[in-house]
Design a protein around this motif. Structure first.
Motif, PDB file in Angstrom:
ATOM      1  N   LYS A  37       6.587  -3.187  -4.739  1.00 45.99           N
ATOM      2  CA  LYS A  37       5.204  -3.671  -4.796  1.00 45.99           C
ATOM      3  C   LYS A  37       4.443  -3.116  -6.004  1.00 45.99           C
ATOM      4  CE  LYS A  37       4.996  -3.899   0.281  1.00 45.99           C
ATOM      5  NZ  LYS A  37       5.028  -5.383   0.355  1.00 45.99           N
ATOM      6  N   PHE A  38       5.149  -2.380  -6.870  1.00 48.25           N
ATOM      7  CA  PHE A  38       4.514  -1.774  -8.033  1.00 48.25           C
ATOM      8  C   PHE A  38       5.178  -2.277  -9.309  1.00 48.25           C
ATOM      9  CE2 PHE A  38       3.290   0.901  -4.578  1.00 48.25           C
ATOM     10  CZ  PHE A  38       2.032   1.384  -4.924  1.00 48.25           C
ATOM     11  N   PRO A  39       4.494  -2.159 -10.443  1.00 53.25           N
ATOM     12  CA  PRO A  39       5.048  -2.658 -11.707  1.00 53.25           C
ATOM     13  C   PRO A  39       6.392  -2.026 -12.051  1.00 53.25           C
ATOM     14  CG  PRO A  39       2.714  -2.171 -11.936  1.00 53.25           C
ATOM     15  CD  PRO A  39       3.124  -1.648 -10.599  1.00 53.25           C
ATOM     16  N   ASP A  40       7.127  -2.706 -12.879  1.00 59.06           N
ATOM     17  CA  ASP A  40       8.446  -2.245 -13.305  1.00 59.06           C
ATOM     18  C   ASP A  40       8.332  -0.883 -13.992  1.00 59.06           C
ATOM     19  OD1 ASP A  40      11.169  -2.481 -13.526  1.00 59.06           O
ATOM     20  OD2 ASP A  40      11.082  -3.435 -15.497  1.00 59.06           O
ATOM     21  N   GLY A  41       9.303  -0.016 -13.748  1.00 63.70           N
ATOM     22  CA  GLY A  41       9.324   1.300 -14.376  1.00 63.70           C
ATOM     23  C   GLY A  41       9.042   2.432 -13.409  1.00 63.70           C
ATOM     24  N   TYR A  42       8.323   2.144 -12.318  1.00 67.22           N
ATOM     25  CA  TYR A  42       8.072   3.167 -11.316  1.00 67.22           C
ATOM     26  C   TYR A  42       9.371   3.476 -10.558  1.00 67.22           C
ATOM     27  CZ  TYR A  42       2.986   2.984 -11.758  1.00 67.22           C
ATOM     28  OH  TYR A  42       1.703   3.077 -12.226  1.00 67.22           O
ATOM     29  N   THR A  43       9.482   4.702 -10.077  1.00 67.82           N
ATOM     30  CA  THR A  43      10.592   5.080  -9.203  1.00 67.82           C
ATOM     31  C   THR A  43      10.035   5.421  -7.824  1.00 67.82           C
ATOM     32  OG1 THR A  43      10.469   7.453  -9.717  1.00 67.82           O
ATOM     33  CG2 THR A  43      11.832   6.066 -11.171  1.00 67.82           C
ATOM     34  N   HIS A  44      10.868   5.256  -6.813  1.00 72.99           N
ATOM     35  CA  HIS A  44      10.393   5.591  -5.471  1.00 72.99           C
ATOM     36  C   HIS A  44      10.186   7.092  -5.328  1.00 72.99           C
ATOM     37  CE1 HIS A  44      14.810   5.900  -5.065  1.00 72.99           C
ATOM     38  NE2 HIS A  44      14.591   6.756  -4.083  1.00 72.99           N
ATOM     39  N   HIS A  45      10.914   7.905  -6.118  1.00 75.52           N
ATOM     40  CA  HIS A  45      10.706   9.355  -6.091  1.00 75.52           C
ATOM     41  C   HIS A  45       9.289   9.697  -6.575  1.00 75.52           C
ATOM     42  CE1 HIS A  45      15.014   8.568  -6.782  1.00 75.52           C
ATOM     43  NE2 HIS A  45      15.220   9.600  -5.992  1.00 75.52           N
ATOM     44  N   PHE A  46       8.863   9.032  -7.637  1.00 74.09           N
ATOM     45  CA  PHE A  46       7.544   9.311  -8.203  1.00 74.09           C
ATOM     46  C   PHE A  46       6.439   8.889  -7.232  1.00 74.09           C
ATOM     47  CE2 PHE A  46       3.916   7.885 -10.855  1.00 74.09           C
ATOM     48  CZ  PHE A  46       3.595   9.113 -11.423  1.00 74.09           C
ATOM     49  N   LEU A  47       6.573   7.713  -6.639  1.00 73.06           N
ATOM     50  CA  LEU A  47       5.564   7.245  -5.683  1.00 73.06           C
ATOM     51  C   LEU A  47       5.477   8.179  -4.479  1.00 73.06           C
ATOM     52  CD1 LEU A  47       6.329   3.414  -5.726  1.00 73.06           C
ATOM     53  CD2 LEU A  47       4.499   4.613  -6.940  1.00 73.06           C
ATOM     54  N   TYR A  48       6.625   8.638  -4.014  1.00 76.48           N
ATOM     55  CA  TYR A  48       6.655   9.562  -2.880  1.00 76.48           C
ATOM     56  C   TYR A  48       5.927  10.860  -3.219  1.00 76.48           C
ATOM     57  CZ  TYR A  48       8.642  13.046   0.297  1.00 76.48           C
ATOM     58  OH  TYR A  48       8.800  14.074   1.186  1.00 76.48           O
ATOM     59  N   ARG A  49       6.199  11.402  -4.401  1.00 78.92           N
ATOM     60  CA  ARG A  49       5.562  12.672  -4.790  1.00 78.92           C
ATOM     61  C   ARG A  49       4.055  12.521  -4.911  1.00 78.92           C
ATOM     62  NH1 ARG A  49       6.265  15.531 -10.603  1.00 78.92           N
ATOM     63  NH2 ARG A  49       5.008  13.706 -11.098  1.00 78.92           N
ATOM     64  N   VAL A  50       3.615  11.445  -5.527  1.00 76.37           N
ATOM     65  CA  VAL A  50       2.174  11.215  -5.700  1.00 76.37           C
ATOM     66  C   VAL A  50       1.496  11.073  -4.337  1.00 76.37           C
ATOM     67  CG1 VAL A  50       0.440   9.581  -6.559  1.00 76.37           C
ATOM     68  CG2 VAL A  50       2.393  10.196  -7.991  1.00 76.37           C
ATOM     69  N   ALA A  51       2.119  10.331  -3.433  1.00 78.08           N
ATOM     70  CA  ALA A  51       1.531  10.126  -2.111  1.00 78.08           C
ATOM     71  C   ALA A  51       1.471  11.427  -1.322  1.00 78.08           C
ATOM     72  CB  ALA A  51       2.336   9.081  -1.338  1.00 78.08           C
ATOM     73  N   CYS A  52       2.538  12.219  -1.379  1.00 78.29           N
ATOM     74  CA  CYS A  52       2.602  13.470  -0.610  1.00 78.29           C
ATOM     75  C   CYS A  52       1.566  14.476  -1.071  1.00 78.29           C
ATOM     76  CB  CYS A  52       3.993  14.080  -0.719  1.00 78.29           C
ATOM     77  SG  CYS A  52       5.191  13.361   0.412  1.00 78.29           S
ATOM     78  N   ARG A  53       1.327  14.548  -2.367  1.00 78.97           N
ATOM     79  CA  ARG A  53       0.374  15.537  -2.869  1.00 78.97           C
ATOM     80  C   ARG A  53      -1.057  15.250  -2.406  1.00 78.97           C
ATOM     81  NH1 ARG A  53       2.352  17.385  -8.949  1.00 78.97           N
ATOM     82  NH2 ARG A  53       4.307  18.340  -8.233  1.00 78.97           N
ATOM     83  N   GLY A  54      -1.320  14.034  -2.009  1.00 80.68           N
ATOM     84  CA  GLY A  54      -2.654  13.706  -1.529  1.00 80.68           C
ATOM     85  C   GLY A  54      -2.891  14.078  -0.081  1.00 80.68           C
ATOM     86  N   ILE A  55      -1.819  14.480   0.626  1.00 78.52           N
ATOM     87  CA  ILE A  55      -1.986  14.861   2.048  1.00 78.52           C
ATOM     88  C   ILE A  55      -1.567  16.302   2.279  1.00 78.52           C
ATOM     89  CG2 ILE A  55      -1.707  12.506   2.905  1.00 78.52           C
ATOM     90  CD1 ILE A  55       1.197  13.235   3.606  1.00 78.52           C
ATOM     91  N   ARG A  56      -1.463  17.086   1.218  1.00 82.85           N
ATOM     92  CA  ARG A  56      -1.107  18.494   1.383  1.00 82.85           C
ATOM     93  C   ARG A  56      -2.134  19.190   2.271  1.00 82.85           C
ATOM     94  NH1 ARG A  56       0.120  20.580  -4.636  1.00 82.85           N
ATOM     95  NH2 ARG A  56      -1.789  19.402  -4.973  1.00 82.85           N
ATOM     96  N   GLY A  57      -1.650  20.053   3.130  1.00 80.83           N
ATOM     97  CA  GLY A  57      -2.538  20.749   4.047  1.00 80.83           C
ATOM     98  C   GLY A  57      -2.643  20.081   5.405  1.00 80.83           C
ATOM     99  N   PHE A  58      -2.146  18.855   5.501  1.00 78.17           N
ATOM    100  CA  PHE A  58      -2.179  18.139   6.778  1.00 78.17           C
ATOM    101  C   PHE A  58      -0.827  18.365   7.450  1.00 78.17           C
ATOM    102  CE2 PHE A  58      -2.380  13.991   9.239  1.00 78.17           C
ATOM    103  CZ  PHE A  58      -3.386  14.438  10.096  1.00 78.17           C
TER     104      PHE A  58
END
Length: 415
Positions: free
Chosen positions: A331-352
């Protein structure tokens, strides 16, 4: 994933076996580098930790007022279970050293069964062995109880409490011996891929095996001591060397490296060139460099995080561990990796801390809340990189008005 935590009235060893078998079943068909596979293991660890907490609460309730009433030799009078005994004192009565003999092991087992019968507690030495006092004061009730139980198990032994405690941890906490099964190796591979620094600790708890054997297995699998090496600070020259070598070993131009899976022999050659374990190199490629090379524009991490959460909110996923990051990447533009999306998403919920157990909707609410709460902070931007005419990596967008670029690959910030 693993269901509701069982109380000790219904929790049996068969239940434990079913839990670990279910974990094997859930990860066996998953790609080892899929973040969702590691989330399954984390969820299992949460289950184990909660089971251990329940057991310690039960012991505290049963033993909180108990005092040591039996006579003890001097070497069993120390106050610490986790520090070796100071033997500077000159006592005639000494204690045994070296490995526990079969007679000593039998004595500890007999003491354990006497303890279970006398105090009417569940026969769950594994829970006691796994329990750790992280964040708990040494004078807390849990620590006093663990001390009491260890002292009880040391009765009749010429051993100090530190030795007996270490025996409990290794003998009861790591009962699985022998060759590694295919399922165990799958768990190890997943942990080594995602958390190489903590892989042995995690695998030891999940697989109920001694860390020493896991370290040896790590070495056999060519991980060895290199896993312990500190990660290098990536700079443009180092990243340039990495990309050049990758193109050389694959015999491919830069544009054909996109979304390509490389053979392990390529990573092992890069490991030797860069003096870093290949798992770290894979992580750098998947979570940083690939995106910087192949996503067309520089990436605002805050905007990207918000976009990820919005797409997850519209998805059919019920809990965080349901998320299939490879599917989300489509669902994202070409060039993104699922590892990168996972890391970005996880850092926004740190502490939960409960993000793996509560409904996904609650996790996303926490993520959106953090986006607003920290909106006054600088936004972080991952810059796009290109190869210049000399074959060196350089930022596609300059970092300052003078038109010069920096050698650092650290994430830049802007308002």
């Amino acid at each position: 994933m693993l269901g509701k935590i069982h109380t000790f009235e219904t929790y049996t060893y068969d239940t434990f076996e079913k839990m670990i078998d279910q974990l094997y079943e859930e990860v066996k068909g998953m790609d080892s580098n899929d973040p969702s596979a590691m989330e399954k293991i984390r969820q299992y660890l949460i289950t184990l930790n909660e089971e251990d907490e329940i057991y310690m609460e039960l012991l505290v309730d049963k033993l909180k007022d108990k005092e040591i009433y039996w006579n003890r030799p001097w070497y069993q009078m120390s106050k610490s279970l986790t520090r070796p005994l100071n033997v500077d004192q000159d006592y005639e009565e000494t204690f045994e050293t070296g490995s526990f003999t079969s007679d000593e092991i039998n004595k500890v087992n007999k003491n354990w069964h006497k303890f279970v019968k006398k105090f009417k507690v569940p026969d769950k030495p594994l829970c006691l062995a796994r329990w750790r006092n992280k964040g708990i004061n040494c004078s807390a009730p849990e620590e006093k109880v663990r001390y009491f139980v260890t002292a009880y198990l040391a009765r009749g032994l010429q051993r100090n409490l530190y030795q007996v405690y270490r025996h409990i941890v290794t003998y009861y906490g790591a009962p699985v011996k022998g060759s590694y099964s295919r399922e165990e190796e799958k768990i190890m591979e997943i942990c080594f891929q995602h958390e190489p620094r903590n892989a042995v600790t995690t695998c030891s708890m999940v697989l109920s095996r001694e860390p020493r054997g896991l370290y040896k297995k790590l070495h056999i699998n060519s991980c060895g001591e290199k896993v312990k090496k500190p990660r290098i600070k990536w700079t443009l020259p180092l990243a340039t060397k990495f990309v050049r070598q990758l193109m050389q070993y694959t015999n491919l131009p830069l544009e054909e490296l996109k979304n390509r899976k490389f053979e392990k022999e390529v990573w092992l050659k890069l490991e030797e060139d860069m003096d870093q374990h290949y798992i770290y190199l894979q992580q750098f490629w998947n979570t940083n460099l690939h995106v910087q090379l192949f996503v067309q524009d520089s990436v605002s991490l805050r905007k990207l995080r918000k976009k990820i959460y919005k797409k997850l909110k519209k998805s059919s996923y019920k809990v965080w561990s349901d998320i299939r990051w490879k599917e989300l990447r489509q669902k994202f533009p070409d060039g993104y990796t699922h590892h990168f999306l996972y890391r970005v998403a996880c850092r926004g919920i740190r502490g939960f801390k409960k993000y793996l157990k509560v409904p996904l909707e609650e996790v996303l609410e926490h993520g959106f809340y953090n986006l607003v709460k920290y909106s006054h902070h600088y936004d972080r931007v991952l810059k796009k990189l290109i190869l210049d005419k000399n074959g060196d990596l350089t930022p596609a967008m300059f970092n300052n008005e003078s038109g010069t670029s920096t050698n650092s690959l650290a994430v830049k910030e802007k308002t």
